[in-house]
Enzyme design. Structure first.
Site, PDB file in Angstrom:
ATOM      1  N   GLU A 253       0.900  -1.128   0.323  1.00  0.00           N
ATOM      2  CA  GLU A 253      -0.165   0.065   0.180  1.00  0.00           C
ATOM      3  C   GLU A 253       1.012   1.000   0.128  1.00  0.00           C
ATOM      4  OE1 GLU A 253      -3.158  -0.353  -0.545  1.00  0.00           O
ATOM      5  OE2 GLU A 253      -3.404  -2.426  -0.022  1.00  0.00           O
ATOM      6  N   CYS A 287      -1.979   9.240   2.410  1.00  0.00           N
ATOM      7  CA  CYS A 287      -1.639   8.580   1.005  1.00  0.00           C
ATOM      8  C   CYS A 287      -2.847   9.022   0.038  1.00  0.00           C
ATOM      9  CB  CYS A 287      -1.185   7.237   0.963  1.00  0.00           C
ATOM     10  SG  CYS A 287      -2.487   6.184   1.662  1.00  0.00           S
TER      11      CYS A 287
END
Length: 485
Positions: A253, A287
């Site tokens: 991720e 993110c």
């Protein structure tokens, strides 16, 4: 703070112990510089110990009734609920999260623990037909064994639990390495929760260390079969390369450069609220944050005025103050990097509608516009409170600009026509996109992950089963097979 000092150790095979390295990681409060704790780093030898005891403990845990595993997860959830205020204080102190951010992280952490409770019972097997007379094909779901987890500094408690809890629920053991800036919230606090929840010794080990001490020992070790990594795409590429060379699975991720698109028929006041949250939650250290805010030229002027006014009103300061929206960045290197990026972008011709100041690790928001189409800032991840406003003419140009990035994690489309938004969203090369909402979302049962440089694989819900279990085929011949010799 005694809270941090008490947890400033390695946790290996159910024992709290100092590391054997020759230097210490110093845990600082990023807002006021207070030293919270020092932790002597773990060595490669201790990495080996952690993995070996995890491997040994997992054998029995993998055979444990999933209802019993579920009970441990239920107790862990209750402990987090009971200690919520204490954990919130730790998030504020160790990573400079605001009170709002701490509440957001803890809400999600509890939701993911609730999902992990259910996940323990979810794996199912199959009986499949065979072309061979008398044969029965059984397909079992079994734990992968030992999982290595490497978590980041921005949502350390949540993002450690997000891999650790499902891996344990599904019958695996775990070795967790938190980020060196958040060794407690991302590491030893998680160990303490599961220790108190009654998790048998050896099933969760936390090693606080750094690549300068251990190199790639955490990745190369022969015991773990899966590495779950959350962090930058630069480090993620290295993790993927090492895992591939050792035939391990990697769930990655990674970073993002999400676009929030405001079409000409959008509710502008609502879009402004969504864009401000999506860009500035946790100082932009997310993110999924909306790095780029793309606005149809027909509504650019009105949107920009409202957006800049709202951003200018965001309180910047002490994250412990409930009124604060913008707290400190995680360290001085990040603060300097963000400040330098703004200065370079303005020097290259961009217009600063707001030009943030830097005081210590506090960086107030910047809003930049008038960027050249080939400006490098448009294609990179900005881990700080900097918004880029980019006008476009029509849907096709919005899609082209949104896709003009090596990343593909999240995004959003604002429009008065939901199906129009869906059509535009389907053209964006990204793992997740949200219609008439923000870009920062995570839900326990919905597949989470990115495309391109934003990662490999998915987490959450059934994707956790894919990530942390494997399939085993056992055939049973009830009759007699014929053999050619």
């Amino acid at each position: 703070m005694s809270f941090f000092i008490d947890l400033a150790q390695q946790y290996i095979d159910g024992e709290w112990r100092p590391g054997k390295g020759s230097w210490d990681i110093i845990d600082f409060n990023p807002y006021n510089g207070e030293k919270l704790a020092s932790i002597t780093v773990a060595t490669a030898e201790e990495i080996d110990q952690a993995y070996r005891c995890a491997e040994q403990a997992q054998r029995a845990w993998g055979e444990t009734n999933p209802y019993a595993r579920r009970t441990v997860l239920e107790r862990a959830l209750r402990i987090v609920e009971e200690r919520e205020s204490e954990i919130s204080d730790a998030i504020v102190a160790e990573l400079g999260g605001t009170r709002l951010k701490a509440a957001f992280e803890l809400h999600l952490a509890k939701e993911f623990l609730r999902e992990s409770v259910q996940l323990a019972l979810r794996p199912t097997g199959q009986i499949l037909p065979s072309p061979t007379e008398g044969k029965e094909n059984r397909v079992y779901r079994v734990p992968v064994g030992v999982v290595g987890v490497i978590s980041p500094f921005n949502f350390p408690f949540l993002l450690s639990l997000k891999s650790v809890a499902p891996a344990l629920a599904l019958g695996n053991a775990v070795v967790l390495k938190p980020h060196q800036n958040t060794p407690v919230c991302g590491g030893t606090l998680v160990a303490k929760v599961f220790e108190e929840a009654g998790l048998p010794a050896g099933l969760l080990n936390v090693v606080v260390t750094d690549i300068a001490e251990i190199g790639d020992a955490l990745l190369e070790h022969p015991v773990p079969q899966v590495i779950s990594f959350t962090g930058s795409d630069k480090v993620g590429r290295h993790v993927a390369t090492v895992c591939a060379s050792h035939l391990k699975s990697a769930v990655l991720e990674l970073g993002g450069n999400s676009a929030l698109i405001v079409l000409d028929d959008a509710d502008l006041d609502y879009a402004v609220d969504a864009a401000v949250f999506s860009r500035f939650v946790h100082q932009g250290q997310v993110c999924m944050a909306a790095n780029r805010i793309l606005v149809d030229r027909s509504v650019e002027k009105e949107f920009t005025e409202k957006f800049v006014a709202k951003v200018a009103s965001l309180p910047v300061g002490d994250p412990a103050d409930p009124a604060t929206v913008i707290g400190p960045l995680i360290n001085s290197s990040q603060a300097e990097a963000v400040s330098t990026l703004v200065e370079q972008t303005v020097a290259a011709g961009a217009t600063a509608l707001l030009h943030g100041r830097t005081e210590g690790n506090l960086v107030s928001p910047s809003v930049l516009t008038g960027l050249a189409a080939d400006s490098p800032v448009l294609t990179q991840e900005i881990f700080g409170p900097v918004a880029l406003l980019v006008p476009f003419d029509g849907e096709d140009e919005a899609v082209r600009i949104a896709n003009d990035t090596p990343y593909g994690l999240s995004g959003a489309v604002h429009t008065g026509d939901i199906e129009r938004g869906v059509r535009v969203g389907r053209r964006i090369h990204t793992g997740m996109i949200h219609i008439n909402d923000g870009t920062v979302h995570d839900e326990p049962i919905v597949p989470f992950g990115g495309e391109k440089s934003s990662g490999l694989g998915r987490l959450n819900g059934d994707a956790m089963i894919e990530a942390f279990t494997t399939q085993k085929w056992i055939s049973v011949q009830h009759g007699r097979s014929g053999f050619p010799f």
